[in-house]
Design a protein around this motif. Sequence first.
Motif, mmCIF file in Angstrom:
data_model
loop_
_atom_site.group_PDB
_atom_site.id
_atom_site.type_symbol
_atom_site.label_atom_id
_atom_site.label_comp_id
_atom_site.label_asym_id
_atom_site.label_seq_id
_atom_site.Cartn_x
_atom_site.Cartn_y
_atom_site.Cartn_z
ATOM 1 N N THR A 117 -37.241 15.769 23.225
ATOM 2 C CA THR A 117 -36.577 16.313 24.325
ATOM 3 C C THR A 117 -37.102 15.348 25.588
ATOM 4 N N ALA A 118 -38.331 15.086 25.644
ATOM 5 C CA ALA A 118 -38.661 14.418 26.625
ATOM 6 C C ALA A 118 -38.298 13.004 26.581
ATOM 7 N N TYR A 119 -37.854 12.580 25.937
ATOM 8 C CA TYR A 119 -37.243 11.034 25.710
ATOM 9 C C TYR A 119 -35.769 11.211 26.039
ATOM 10 N N ARG A 120 -35.261 12.414 25.648
ATOM 11 C CA ARG A 120 -33.859 12.454 26.306
ATOM 12 C C ARG A 120 -33.865 12.697 27.827
ATOM 13 N N ALA A 121 -34.908 13.487 28.352
ATOM 14 C CA ALA A 121 -34.837 13.432 29.672
ATOM 15 C C ALA A 121 -34.912 12.223 30.382
ATOM 16 N N ALA A 122 -36.075 11.334 30.031
ATOM 17 C CA ALA A 122 -36.003 10.128 30.635
ATOM 18 C C ALA A 122 -34.754 9.061 30.590
ATOM 19 N N ALA A 123 -34.311 9.007 29.160
ATOM 20 C CA ALA A 123 -33.551 8.055 28.928
ATOM 21 C C ALA A 123 -32.077 8.391 28.998
ATOM 22 N N LEU A 124 -31.528 9.782 28.920
ATOM 23 C CA LEU A 124 -30.308 10.052 28.920
ATOM 24 C C LEU A 124 -29.601 11.027 29.910
ATOM 25 N N SER A 125 -30.434 11.364 30.844
ATOM 26 C CA SER A 125 -30.303 12.399 31.700
ATOM 27 C C SER A 125 -30.369 11.963 33.236
ATOM 28 N N ARG A 126 -30.106 12.639 34.272
ATOM 29 C CA ARG A 126 -30.228 12.129 35.456
ATOM 30 C C ARG A 126 -31.529 12.647 36.286
ATOM 31 N N LEU A 127 -32.434 13.113 35.459
ATOM 32 C CA LEU A 127 -33.606 13.522 35.757
ATOM 33 C C LEU A 127 -34.500 12.021 36.354
ATOM 34 N N PRO A 128 -34.987 12.156 37.411
ATOM 35 C CA PRO A 128 -35.700 10.941 37.854
ATOM 36 C C PRO A 128 -37.177 10.820 37.438
#
Length: 216
Positions: A117-128
Amino acid sequence: METWHSVDVTTRAYVLVDAPPQPRATLLAFHGYAEHPRQALQAMRQAGLSQVLLAAPMGQHHFYRSDEVVASWMTRHERRDQIRQIVAFLEAIWEELARRYTELPLYCAGFSQGAATAYRAAALSRLPVRRLFVLAGEMPPEVAAALARTRPVPATLFWGEQDTRLARSVFERDSVWLKAAGWPAELRTLPGGHGWLPGVVEAIALAVANDLAAGP
């Protein structure tokens, strides 16, 4: 003949938050499979990050383990659709945190299934995401496929020497993939097994404190 029908519904995110009076950064901590977000929050509290807002979301799928309510992040059923849902879930959480506490420098840490989930937050989402911390978890294939097309995020991967669930070679491979895509990556081997290791908490605290001392 039986067929699947999909229905769009509104869901709700639950996030345990520990907010200091004047936070200077946010750390999203993602729990592992069949864990409660309190475990992630308590682990990060041990870092002593007095100026950091700690937020531990609960995975979307809740269930009982003995008498405790725990959660998981996803299953293989309709995997692509679930990935999209997780990304939207994370973006909604970040938007609400930014609205309530103003948008602060963001760090992500994930353990085991929460590492994906952390990987997806960093690579796939708009989260900075400013830095990514991965403990005892494997990079999911959709992230590996997207690395070269995304903004590089410094990543630290942690592996416990007594971890019998994931081999060190998995982390070595993920580190190579990150570096090949231009992501600054470091692999650290620490004493301990498959869990929230004290050395990980110390390393996260040091990295965040150094960033805050250096300023924007």
